[in-house]
Design an enzyme around this catalytic site. Structure first.
Site, PDB file in Angstrom:
ATOM      1  N   PRO A 138      72.285 -48.452  -6.799  1.00  0.00           N
ATOM      2  CG  PRO A 138      72.927 -49.276  -4.724  1.00  0.00           C
ATOM      3  CD  PRO A 138      72.577 -47.997  -5.420  1.00  0.00           C
ATOM      4  CG  ASP A 167      68.710 -11.699  -9.097  1.00  0.00           C
ATOM      5  OD1 ASP A 167      68.084 -10.634  -9.036  1.00  0.00           O
ATOM      6  OD2 ASP A 167      68.256 -12.779  -8.672  1.00  0.00           O
ATOM      7  CB  THR A 208      63.092   2.268 -10.189  1.00  0.00           C
ATOM      8  OG1 THR A 208      62.942   1.035  -9.495  1.00  0.00           O
ATOM      9  CG2 THR A 208      64.387   2.232 -10.988  1.00  0.00           C
ATOM     10  CG  HIS A 262      55.416 -11.165 -10.712  1.00  0.00           C
ATOM     11  ND1 HIS A 262      54.303 -10.628 -11.331  1.00  0.00           N
ATOM     12  CD2 HIS A 262      56.175 -10.098 -10.351  1.00  0.00           C
ATOM     13  CE1 HIS A 262      54.372  -9.310 -11.328  1.00  0.00           C
ATOM     14  NE2 HIS A 262      55.505  -8.972 -10.739  1.00  0.00           N
ATOM     15  CB  ALA A 300      32.790 -16.307 -16.943  1.00  0.00           C
TER      16      ALA A 300
END
Length: 1165
Positions: free
Chosen positions: A135, A310, A401, A811, A833
């Protein structure tokens, strides 16, 4: 990825359903000063429609979706509406993708014009398939507000501005903020108002907003949101004095997908028809939460398939198609390594040709890697390029692995797509290392010799991405092989070139000990070694020493054995593993090896008991699952003796991780992880599977301390850093992988400050990645002088800015949410730096070597004499897998192999058995004959099994089975009872008939001579004769198989011979016909001899060793089992044979009028 965006439709459903239900996060829940409007949301979903469909089909789908929306939401036809695409599109209003104040007819027309059509939003193009209709809420601009809740490491942040809407401007600059620490409650409403609502004059508005924010934050925490933004948020006051209504007109949200096990049911319930439409019971659960791809990145069928794989495995399988027409395809193992390879390709100017991003990790099975590789090869070979295509099969040095196992799946897929690969002119480049890498690369190299596709194979003697310039024609094998200093012996030679790639020639690495005339002071080296040995007590900067002892939580024998083996080669006097904790079993002991000697480790069911028994254990390696890790780690953090906890599990909900960080900080405990492999202190201690197998630990010289300490997010890349550091410096001093999640337990800076304080560490190495801002904190520490030791650093993920759409790397934290979180920005800041930052990751080894050489030259690092490499104990099972040992086998089996990921029948995979639909006959041919027989032969075998399955309950075998079943015995006993009756008189005629007829035929006897010879020997002809059937009443079973053989067998000489014999025997007596046993016997001899599958010697041997009787046994077992089940189903009682069916012949005794005659009297009569 953990934080995943959801549709506005779903976000509003969650908010609408739980706004008044979620438990408060404040000390006390205030009384709501606002009213929640009725939920009215209509979705037009065309996600299953494809742009390739015909126009008519698309139009029909659009009309069906609109009709469904109208049927389910009758209010659509009676109110003014807002319509917009709901596909994670930002700034829809500015892109002309927002329809306001329209009726349903206008909305439908607006959707028809845009549905399943491509539109451009900025530089991104995508197809519109999902729309949200709700709406229209008229309101003045002055009641538009902006509110946002977002998560940070230390807590949540609520942002609010009193100006909302499309023209909100710079929110970061103008928003008022309220920080909510993770372990603290939300302030009360007055504090919220004072902190966020100071610019709002209306008391009614302030009260409504304050209590709404309290409710909003409750939902945010309860449902595991990670981001929730409402703009505009509208507060509508009423003239009658009722509570003002709060309407959330536009919403963007992200949920923590890893928290699905905790909040998934709640998400689903809010999406159910019962809640949305009120059409079912309130308890009904809706569909699982849908996490759509970013706009412009619609999931392809292949991406969806890999996503499904997965979700079904504990391993990680990721695939994103970037450019399906690209010529460079990758198949990379490891989340960090996959980013590094993409960076290397982009750095050489080939980002536009990169076809995919993806990774496989976490020890996927052979079958899973096969499916993954097959999917990529299918995509790769669909189109051709004049210059050919390149497949890069890369990866870092794996921790656990099995490289050979995963390569089996890849090799299987490469063989399957051989012709397509040749046609597409694909060249393959392989670089991999880790457990069993020698066997894996050997198999890949051998494949290259036979596949007809160029395959170049490299191992850990090369830099991780050295194959990239070689594959892309930017370097020759000779040029790239010149640079990587290789002090290690193990190498796999290239299958196509004599040299091995290393780093690019422009990044040549020199051995500082050779190129610089530094003098090694023996006295200084000895003093340094003595000081390091004496420092065996933990301190805040050195939590791991040669005396560190750990508790391993979880039944992880492989990890524990790896830790003990590391202890042994480091010459530790006390094992680093004190005990194990396994809550699902009682206290017991577990056997392990200390070197070559067996030893026992205690296993406790209680962590508290383990800690009390081993008060010297101050480290816990926690292998608990993502579901239980919060509770177990919380318990660990409550034990005063624990100083370090490593959380290995992936998929830990972010709120759990942040709570654990807070608890760890309060307890003064170093928290490593989640989603980490752990860390290693060479010569002292290693966490779990860190460092991989013992051969890799030895080759990277992790059994003794070096001078370089590193910190990384990636576990796989930490192993790669071990390799790089070992080849370019004097070795690793300490290394930690903090984990790839957005909120690791400790940060880069935490560990860098430890290394700065540790006198044994001389050179710091940082491997960061795209996403987050922790690298800036390290840069600031260097700039401020808090870190004074030289730092070499690189941030991976530099390729991210070159992709047209958002890509989530391996990741969870590897995603830039702003420009400052990009890898390029962080590399620039670190370089500014004063940190040593290379131009590319490929240049990192050379830069590290140069900085190390400067430290050697200045005397800050005094190289030590290399100790004698330790002898590495190896388990027998692993040595056997590597092919290093052999022993005589107790059994030999040549028909079946269950050792791999997939069962093999005579070398044929069980999946292929079903794929090729070889049937029972085909399976029998594999297991009995070790070969595939022709289809007609397999069908004949099945016919024999069907014909011999049963011959009624009266035959001896079935009778025995029935009697045994009725005696209450089990199935196997009853079956055996029936089978034991099979012999020459029952069922065993198959072998005998085959032997009689084939021998007579082979001797050259005529049918008449054969019959006469059997009569002279007073022997029956097995296979001839039937009690009921005759020449005029033939046995249909014989007719069926003989007619089939005549149609399909190449020739049937033994059958023809038996038929000739039958014509002689039936002349004497009509029922002396060739019976079914004889027919099967002679036909099987014909099959064995003339199918072309057997030599004559093999055919005769199979006939001689009982194969034919085996068919009868197998077939009749079907019937015997049927009789057993029939008796059990009928609940038949114990069988007793009736007296009147037995002739009792005992010695003569008078019993009334009954006389029994003894056999002895008959004999003497």
């Amino acid at each position: 990825m953990s934080a995943k965006a959801i549709r506005e439709y779903d976000g509003k459903l969650l908010l609408a359903h739980y706004l008044q239900q979620s438990p408060t996060m404040a000390t006390t829940q205030p009384t709501a000063a606002f009213a929640q409007p009725q939920t009215r949301l209509a979705q037009v979903n065309l996600s299953e429609v494809n742009t390739t469909d015909s126009g008519d089909k698309i139009s029909a789908a659009v009309e069906a979706a609109l009709s469904r929306a109208e049927r389910l939401n009758p209010w659509l036809t009676s109110t003014k509406l807002v319509a917009k695409p709901d596909q994670l599109i930002k700034r829809r209003g500015k892109s002309g993708l927002l329809l306001l104040n329209a009726d349903w007819a206008q909305v439908k027309e607006w959707i028809r014009e845009r549905a399943v059509k491509e539109v451009a939003v900025g530089e991104i193009s995508g197809v519109l398939k999902t729309f949200l209709v709700e709406p229209f809420v008229p309101h003045p601009a002055e009641v538009e507000y902006y509110v946002c809740i977002q998560s940070h490491r230390d807590g949540d942040e609520i942002l609010f501005t009193h100006e909302g809407g499309v023209e909100i401007g710079d929110v970061d600059a103008k928003a008022l903020r309220l920080q909510v620490p993770i372990a603290q409650p939300l302030p009360d409403s007055e504090s919220i108002a004072g902190k966020l609502l100071a610019d709002i004059a209306s008391a009614t508005q302030r009260a409504a907003l304050a209590t709404f924010i309290e409710r909003l934050y409750a939902v945010y925490v309860d449902l595991n949101f990670t981001y929730l933004e409402i703009n505009p948020l509208v507060v509508l006051e009423t003239a009658d004095g009722a509570l003002p209504q709060v309407a959330y007109l536009d919403l963007a949200a992200k949920l923590d997908q890893t928290a699905e096990f905790e909040s998934g049911d709640k998400w689903a319930k809010a999406r159910s028809d019962a809640v949305v439409y009120g059409t079912a019971a309130a308890e009904a659960v809706g569909p699982a939460m849908d996490f759509p791809a970013p706009f412009g990145r619609e999931l392809s069928r292949e991406e969806a398939y890999i996503q499904e794989l997965d979700a079904k495995t504990g391993a990680s399988l990721k695939l994103t198609i970037l450019n399906k027409e690209g010529r460079i395809w990758t198949m990379v193992a490891g989340g960090g390594a996959s980013v590094v390879y993409s960076d290397a390709i982009a750095a050489l100017g080939f980002a536009g040709e990169l076809a995919n991003y993806g990774e496989y990790s976490g020890a996927p099975s052979e079958a899973q890697t096969y499916e993954y590789a097959k999917t990529i090869l299918e995509l790769m070979t669909r189109t051709q390029r004049a210059e050919g295509k390149v497949l890069i099969i890369g990866g870092g040095i794996a921790n656990f692995t099995n490289v050979a196992t995963t390569f089996k799946g890849i090799i299987r897929a490469l063989k399957e797509y051989r012709q397509a690969l040749i046609a597409t002119n694909v060249r393959v480049f392989v670089r991999r290392a880790g457990p069993n890498w020698q066997e894996g690369l050997r198999a890949m190299r051998e494949l290259g010799e036979t596949l007809g596709v160029e395959i170049r194979v490299y191992g850990p003697e090369t830099h991780v991405t050295a194959i990239v310039p070689l594959a892309l024609g930017q370097a020759s094998p000779a040029a790239v092989g010149a640079g990587f200093r290789d002090s290690l012996a193990k190498q796999i030679p290239d299958s196509t070139a004599a040299s091995s790639p290393g780093t690019p020639a422009t990044m040549d690495i020199a051995d500082p000990l050779q190129s610089r005339p530094a003098v090694v002071a023996p006295a200084a080296a000895a003093a340094a070694a003595a000081a390091a040995a004496a420092d065996d007590k933990p301190s805040w900067y050195a939590p791991f020493t040669a005396n560190t002892r750990a508790i391993v939580y979880g039944m992880q024998p492989r990890a524990v054995q790896g830790m003990l083996d590391f202890d042994f080669i480091c010459k530790r006097t006390v094992p680093s593993v004190a005990c194990m904790v396994y809550p699902f079993g009682g206290n017991h002991v577990q056997k392990f090896y200390w070197g070559t000697q067996e030893t026992l480790l205690p296993v406790f069911a209680s962590l508290a008991e383990a800690a009390s028994q081993f008060p010297d254990a101050d480290v816990v390696v926690n292998f608990a699952s993502c579901r239980s890790v919060f509770a177990s780690t919380s318990e660990m953090l409550g034990l005063p003796q624990i100083r370090t906890v490593a959380i290995i599990a992936e998929g830990v909900p972010e709120r759990h991780a942040r709570k654990l960080i807070s608890l760890a900080q309060a307890a003064g405990v170093t928290l490593i992880g989640p989603a980490t492999v752990g860390g290693i202190k060479p010569g002292c201690f290693k966490i779990g599977n860190t460092g991989g197998m013992m051969d890799n630990i030895a080759s990277s010289k992790l059994y003794r301390a070096g001078s370089v300490a590193y910190v990384s997010k990636s576990g796989g890349m930490s192993n790669e850093l071990n390799n790089i550091v070992a080849r370019t410096t004097d070795g690793v001093y300490e290394g930690v992988a903090i984990g790839g999640d957005r909120y690791p337990g400790t940060t880069f800076l935490d560990h860098m400050l430890r290394y700065e304080a540790d006198p044994g560490c001389k050179l710091l190495l940082l491997l960061g990645e795209v996403g987050g801002a922790e690298e800036y904190k390290v840069a600031e520490a260097v700039r401020a002088g808090r870190i004074t030791k030289p730092v070499v650093a690189w941030c991976i993920g530099t390729c991210a800015g070159l992709f047209a759409t958002e890509v989530q790397f391996g990741h969870a934290g590897a995603l830039a949410n702003s420009d400052c979180e990009t890898a390029d920005a962080k590399n620039i800041a670190m370089r500014a730096a004063g940190i040593h930052v290379p131009e590319t990751f490929e240049a990192l080894p050379a830069l590290l070597n140069r900085v190390y050489g400067d430290l050697v030259q200045s005397g800050q690092i005094v190289p030590r004499a290399e100790p004698e490499p330790p002898k590495i104990p190896i388990d027998y099972a692993w040595a056997q897998e590597l092919g290093l040992v052999r022993k005589p086998a107790a059994f030999v089996s040549t028909i079946c192999d269950d050792r791999g990921q997939e069962l093999l029948y005579a070398g044929m995979r069980i999946s292929d058995v079903f794929k090729e639909d070889i049937g029972i006959g085909g399976v029998l041919s594999l297991l009995w004959f070790k070969r595939r027989l022709p289809a007609y032969a397999c069908k004949f075998i099945e016919m024999v099994l069907m014909l011999t399955a049963d011959h009624g309950p009266a035959v001896s075998g079935a009778h025995n089975t029935i009697v045994t079943a009725r005696a209450g015995k089990d199935l196997v006993s009853a079956l055996c009872s029936g089978l034991l009756t099979i012999g020459d008189r029952f069922g065993g005629a198959l072998d005998g008939a085959a032997d009689l007829f084939s021998s007579a035929y082979d001797k050259g006897l005529t049918p008449r001579q054969f019959v006469d010879s059997m009569r002279k020997q007073n022997k029956l002809i097995l296979g001839i004769g039937h009690k009921i059937k005759s020449r005029t009443n033939p046995d249909l079973r014989v007719s069926i198989i003989t007619e089939y053989a005549k149609r399909h067998f190449p020739t049937t000489p033994i059958l023809d011979y038996a038929r000739a014999v039958e014509s002689i025997t039936t002349a004497k007596k009509d029922n002396l016909i060739l019976n079914v046993d004889g027919a099967i016997g002679v036909l099987f001899v014909d099959l064995l001899r003339h199918s072309g599958a057997f030599s004559r010697e093999e055919a005769d041997e199979y006939a001689r060793i009982g194969t034919l009787n085996g068919l009868f046994v197998l077939g009749r077992s079907i019937g015997f089992i049927g009789h057993y089940l029939d008796q059990k189903r009928l609940k038949q009682g114990l069988y007793r044979h009736p007296w009147d069916d037995i002739s009792y012949l005992n010695p003569a005794t008078a019993q009334g009028d009954r006389v029994q005659v003894g056999a002895a009297k008959i004999a003497s009569a």
